[in-house]
Design a protein around this motif. Structure first.
Motif, PDB file in Angstrom:
ATOM      1  N   ARG A  48     -16.354 -98.505 -13.899  1.00  0.00           N
ATOM      2  CA  ARG A  48     -15.106 -98.884 -14.591  1.00  0.00           C
ATOM      3  C   ARG A  48     -15.253 -98.734 -16.092  1.00  0.00           C
ATOM      4  O   ARG A  48     -14.391 -98.175 -16.756  1.00  0.00           O
ATOM      5  CB  ARG A  48     -14.764-100.347 -14.292  1.00  0.00           C
ATOM      6  CG  ARG A  48     -13.992-100.561 -13.025  1.00  0.00           C
ATOM      7  CD  ARG A  48     -13.411-101.985 -13.017  1.00  0.00           C
ATOM      8  NE  ARG A  48     -13.146-102.401 -11.654  1.00  0.00           N
ATOM      9  CZ  ARG A  48     -13.960-103.161 -10.921  1.00  0.00           C
ATOM     10  NH1 ARG A  48     -15.101-103.626 -11.428  1.00  0.00           N
ATOM     11  NH2 ARG A  48     -13.644-103.468  -9.680  1.00  0.00           N
ATOM     12  N   ASN A  69     -14.805 -95.384 -17.279  1.00  0.00           N
ATOM     13  CA  ASN A  69     -13.565 -94.747 -16.853  1.00  0.00           C
ATOM     14  C   ASN A  69     -13.773 -93.688 -15.757  1.00  0.00           C
ATOM     15  O   ASN A  69     -13.059 -92.698 -15.695  1.00  0.00           O
ATOM     16  CB  ASN A  69     -12.850 -94.126 -18.072  1.00  0.00           C
ATOM     17  CG  ASN A  69     -11.397 -93.802 -17.765  1.00  0.00           C
ATOM     18  OD1 ASN A  69     -10.777 -94.438 -16.907  1.00  0.00           O
ATOM     19  ND2 ASN A  69     -10.855 -92.790 -18.434  1.00  0.00           N
ATOM     20  N   TYR A  73     -10.404 -95.260 -10.892  1.00  0.00           N
ATOM     21  CA  TYR A  73      -9.032 -95.701 -11.177  1.00  0.00           C
ATOM     22  C   TYR A  73      -8.419 -96.303  -9.914  1.00  0.00           C
ATOM     23  O   TYR A  73      -8.821 -95.961  -8.795  1.00  0.00           O
ATOM     24  CB  TYR A  73      -8.185 -94.531 -11.710  1.00  0.00           C
ATOM     25  CG  TYR A  73      -7.994 -93.392 -10.738  1.00  0.00           C
ATOM     26  CD1 TYR A  73      -6.967 -93.416  -9.786  1.00  0.00           C
ATOM     27  CD2 TYR A  73      -8.847 -92.287 -10.751  1.00  0.00           C
ATOM     28  CE1 TYR A  73      -6.791 -92.367  -8.888  1.00  0.00           C
ATOM     29  CE2 TYR A  73      -8.682 -91.242  -9.864  1.00  0.00           C
ATOM     30  CZ  TYR A  73      -7.649 -91.291  -8.936  1.00  0.00           C
ATOM     31  OH  TYR A  73      -7.487 -90.268  -8.047  1.00  0.00           O
TER      32      TYR A  73
END
Ligand code: GLU
Ligand code: ZN
Length: 297
Positions: free
Chosen positions: A91, A94, A97
């Motif tokens: 997370r 990134n 999602y």
């Protein structure tokens, strides 16, 4: 430092059958013939698919068959915090999602190939309210992931086009097999994964996650899997029989034979200790047939 470490990682969806015995025997002999360690890990991550008592039943059967594992058995059901920590890492960078797509919707909108549905990236750039029920998907990319399997040879897959962004945590809160297997193989310092060739096409996803998480990639050896005359994998769904608990020598000898080791008939008269001694001394991975499947009925 890097002592050979192998493992057997059954899912407790039912008792051991001949198909799972092959993975157990192959991984065990590959480890023991190299004075390596062999670990047992119960992949009890998916309660809806599990049968109460199956985990204990598998452990007892392995004991009766004379398998000896090093260290304590790891149960994936107890390891949520480790998987959560790995997700946090993804997370923060990134790499994952939230996805709210239902399976039903994807069945109509996504293409499919031999590996399953190819997720078309519908939620990739959406800003979902994370209070909504959602799965977590890891962003795949267009690089080819290539590795050399000890038995099957070179295998290559482009995740973006062949698999798509894949789930690491399900909508129902369960961690995916891909995530758990990568975290645990690393934590247990597994140096070589020996398992059925039905998982060959999962391996690039696992290598991809290892890279995203900064974990080492073990060696891989994918054994042929046993199929019935309809070419279906032996499994609970195809009504594979549990292996009997009496006279393990018979099933074990058949497993050796399946793995190309030409076990002599006399093995049937050996006690289990002598049996395993023969099997370990005579194990030759170069004799394993390099097929993906072998019919046994
Ligand atoms: N738990 C998986 C299975 O029973 C095997 C996982 C693995 O060996 O990586 O099919
Ligand atoms: Zn989605």
């Amino acid at each position: 430092m890097n002592r050979y470490t192998g493992r057997f990682a059954p899912s407790p969806t039912g008792p051991l059958h001949f198909g799972s015995l092959i993975a157990a025997v192959g991984s065990y002999l590959q480890a023991r013939s190299q004075q390596g360690l062999w670990l047992l890990r119960m992949e009890d991550l998916d309660p809806p698919r599990e049968i109460p008592g199956a985990a204990d039943d598998i452990v007892e059967t392995l004991e009766i068959y004379g398998f000896q594992w090093d260290s304590e058995i790891i149960y994936q059901s107890t390891r949520a915090s480790h998987y959560e920590a790995a997700l946090d890492q993804l997370r923060h960078r990134n790499h994952v999602y939230p996805c709210t797509c239902s399976r039903k919707m994807l069945q109509t909108r996504a293409k499919r190939n031999d590996h399953g549905l190819i997720y078309p990236g519908l939620c990739r750039d959406k800003q979902h309210d994370t209070r909504l029920e959602h799965a977590l998907r890891v962003r795949s990319d267009a690089a080819d992931i290539t590795f050399t399997d000890q038995l099957q040879g070179r295998y290559s897959q482009q995740l973006a086009t062949e698999v798509g962004d894949f789930i690491v945590k399900r909508r129902d809160g369960m961690f995916s097999y891909q995530l758990a297997v990568v975290v645990d193989d690393a934590e247990q310092n597994v140096t070589e994964v020996v398992r059925g060739a039905d998982l060959l096409d999962n391996t690039p996803r696992q290598i991809y996650l290892q890279r995203r998480l900064g974990l080492p990639t073990p060696g891989y050896l994918h054994l042929p899997i046993a199929v019935n005359v309809q070419d279906q994998k032996l499994s609970k769904q195809t009504l594979a029989q549990p292996i009997p608990r009496h006279y393990p020598q018979q099933q074990l000898r058949q497993a050796l034979s399946f793995l190309g080791q030409n076990p002599p008939l006399e093995l049937l008269e050996y006690n289990l200790d002598e049996f395993w001694k023969w099997a370990i001394t005579n194990w030759n991975m170069n004799k394993i047939p390099g097929n993906l499947t072998i019919r046994i009925q």
